[in-house]
Structures are given as structure tokens and as C-alpha cells.
Motif scaffolding. Structure first.
Motif, short mmCIF file in Angstrom:
data_model
loop_
_atom_site.label_atom_id
_atom_site.label_comp_id
_atom_site.label_asym_id
_atom_site.label_seq_id
_atom_site.Cartn_x
_atom_site.Cartn_y
_atom_site.Cartn_z
N ALA A 14 0.84 -1.21 0.00
CA ALA A 14 0.00 0.00 0.00
C ALA A 14 0.87 1.26 0.00
O ALA A 14 0.54 2.24 -0.67
N SER A 15 2.00 1.23 0.72
CA SER A 15 2.87 2.41 0.73
C SER A 15 3.55 2.60 -0.63
O SER A 15 3.76 3.73 -1.07
N ILE A 16 3.86 1.51 -1.30
CA ILE A 16 4.44 1.60 -2.65
C ILE A 16 3.42 2.18 -3.62
O ILE A 16 3.73 3.06 -4.43
N VAL A 17 2.18 1.71 -3.54
CA VAL A 17 1.12 2.23 -4.40
C VAL A 17 0.87 3.71 -4.11
O VAL A 17 0.70 4.51 -5.04
N ASP A 55 11.84 6.12 -9.70
CA ASP A 55 10.39 6.34 -9.60
C ASP A 55 9.64 5.42 -10.56
O ASP A 55 8.54 4.95 -10.25
N MET A 56 10.24 5.13 -11.71
CA MET A 56 9.63 4.20 -12.65
C MET A 56 9.52 2.80 -12.05
O MET A 56 8.53 2.09 -12.28
N VAL A 57 10.52 2.39 -11.29
CA VAL A 57 10.47 1.08 -10.64
C VAL A 57 9.28 1.02 -9.68
O VAL A 57 8.54 0.03 -9.65
N ILE A 58 9.08 2.08 -8.92
CA ILE A 58 7.95 2.13 -7.97
C ILE A 58 6.62 2.06 -8.72
O ILE A 58 5.71 1.31 -8.33
N MET A 59 6.51 2.80 -9.82
CA MET A 59 5.27 2.74 -10.60
C MET A 59 5.06 1.36 -11.22
O MET A 59 3.93 0.86 -11.28
N LEU A 61 6.11 -1.50 -9.88
CA LEU A 61 5.66 -2.36 -8.79
C LEU A 61 4.18 -2.10 -8.48
O LEU A 61 3.42 -3.05 -8.22
N ALA A 62 3.76 -0.84 -8.50
CA ALA A 62 2.35 -0.53 -8.25
C ALA A 62 1.47 -1.22 -9.29
O ALA A 62 0.39 -1.74 -8.95
N PHE A 63 1.92 -1.24 -10.54
CA PHE A 63 1.15 -1.97 -11.55
C PHE A 63 1.11 -3.46 -11.22
O PHE A 63 0.05 -4.10 -11.31
N THR A 66 -1.47 -3.92 -8.47
CA THR A 66 -2.86 -3.50 -8.68
C THR A 66 -3.42 -3.86 -10.05
O THR A 66 -4.64 -3.87 -10.23
N LYS A 67 -2.55 -4.06 -11.03
CA LYS A 67 -2.91 -4.26 -12.44
C LYS A 67 -3.61 -3.04 -13.05
O LYS A 67 -4.26 -3.13 -14.08
N ASP A 68 -3.44 -1.88 -12.42
CA ASP A 68 -4.03 -0.63 -12.91
C ASP A 68 -3.09 -0.02 -13.95
O ASP A 68 -1.94 0.32 -13.64
N LYS A 69 -3.59 0.13 -15.17
CA LYS A 69 -2.76 0.60 -16.28
C LYS A 69 -2.27 2.04 -16.14
O LYS A 69 -1.37 2.46 -16.86
N LYS A 70 -2.83 2.80 -15.20
CA LYS A 70 -2.34 4.17 -15.02
C LYS A 70 -0.86 4.17 -14.63
O LYS A 70 -0.12 5.10 -14.97
N TYR A 71 -0.43 3.12 -13.95
CA TYR A 71 0.99 3.04 -13.56
C TYR A 71 1.88 2.73 -14.76
O TYR A 71 2.98 3.26 -14.87
#
Length: 176
Positions: A14-17, A55-59, A61-63, A66-71
């Protein structure tokens, strides 16, 4: 991962997202759509591309979480910046793009300074633009290293010189 309980794993994810969401918000405020803002006085830090890439690595991981394509879209916007959609219209990756990185500041890939040394191979990423690496900035890592080696910033031209006991006046030219 690593023996953590499910609650700890969920909290870390959750903190990564949340961090990735922050980077997406920053991207929306930047003209060149990168996940970082200039620092104090509107300046970029030394090695600024490392911030973008991290920052790209964090985004990414968030994908994964979550599988949310916004990342994915955030990663793509950031990669566009690295590959040439930036104020210099310059790819910061050697061997890629119409204006690829060719002669990075590097101790090993320094063929432009010494033909005995190798040229930069494809895929090397530059540290990127910054606002502090010039001969007037005594706080930049390179200038500090030069001063420690007996070299001193000499002018606004980007040249540093050294007065050695031998009387030699070597120059380091950072303008190319």
C-alpha cells in the motif's frame, strides 16, 4: 516475501502504491511529464535521471500489485523523457534514438578523450541534466573531486586547471 506476515506485506504494498500515486500526480504537473520536480530554486540534482528511473520502478511495482494501467502509463511517460522527449531533445541512452548519448562523462568509456579507451556501448544511461555541475559550483561532486585532486575551477568556460609543482598547466574540458 521474506517471512513477513500478510498484514505487513499488504502495508508495504500500500505504501508503494501511495508513492506511485504521488509520482503520477507529479507527472501531471510537469511539462515534460516526468515523475520529479526541480528542487530548490528550480534546479535539478546531479544524477537526476536516477530519480526518474527509480520512480519508474515504484510505478512498475504498483502496476504489478494493482494491475491498474495508469501506472504503466506513468512508466511510459517517464521513459519517453529518458529517450528524448525532454528539453534537450536528447536520448539519455547510448545507441538509441535520433540523438543518442555519445560521450558521457565516464572514467572507462572515454574514447573522446583518449582513443585507447573504448567508446560507450549501446544501452548506457546518462545521469541526466542537472543544474549544479559547472566550474562555479563548488558543491557539485565532480568539482569537489577535482579540487581534492589539486585542480581548481578557473573560469565560467567549463574549464578547470591545475598548477602543479612541475609548472605544467593541464586542463580538463567539460564543455564537449
Amino acid at each position: 516475501p521474506g517471512g513477513l506476515d500478510a498484514g505487513s506485506v499488504a502495508a508495504l504494498r500500500a505504501s508503494i502504491v501511495a508513492a506511485a500515486d504521488n509520482y503520477l500526480d507529479v507527472i501531471e504537473t510537469q511539462g515534460y511529464r516526468l515523475p520529479m520536480k526541480p528542487g530548490n530554486g528550480g534546479k535539478y540534482p546531479w544524477g537526476s535521471n536516477s530519480f526518474v528511473l527509480n520512480d519508474m520502478v515504484i510505478m512498475g511495482l504498483a502496476f504489478d500489485f494493482t494491475k491498474d494501467k495508469k501506472y504503466v502509463n506513468g512508466v511510459v511517460a517517464s521513459m519517453d523523457y529518458i529517450l528524448g522527449r525532454n528539453p534537450k531533445v536528447q536520448s539519455y541512452v547510448s545507441g538509441y534514438g535520433e540523438r543518442p548519448l555519445e560521450n558521457p562523462h565516464h572514467r572507462f568509456f572515454a574514447h573522446s578523450k583518449d582513443p585507447k579507451l573504448p567508446t560507450v556501448p549501446p544501452g548506457v544511461v546518462s545521469g541526466g541534466p542537472n543544474s549544479g555541475l559547472d566550474s562555479r559550483s563548488r558543491s557539485s561532486p565532480i568539482v569537489l573531486m577535482l579540487i581534492m585532486r589539486g585542480l581548481r575551477p578557473a573560469s565560467r568556460s567549463g574549464r578547470c586547471s591545475a598548477a602543479r609543482s612541475t609548472g605544467n598547466q593541464p586542463e580538463l574540458d567539460s564543455s564537449r
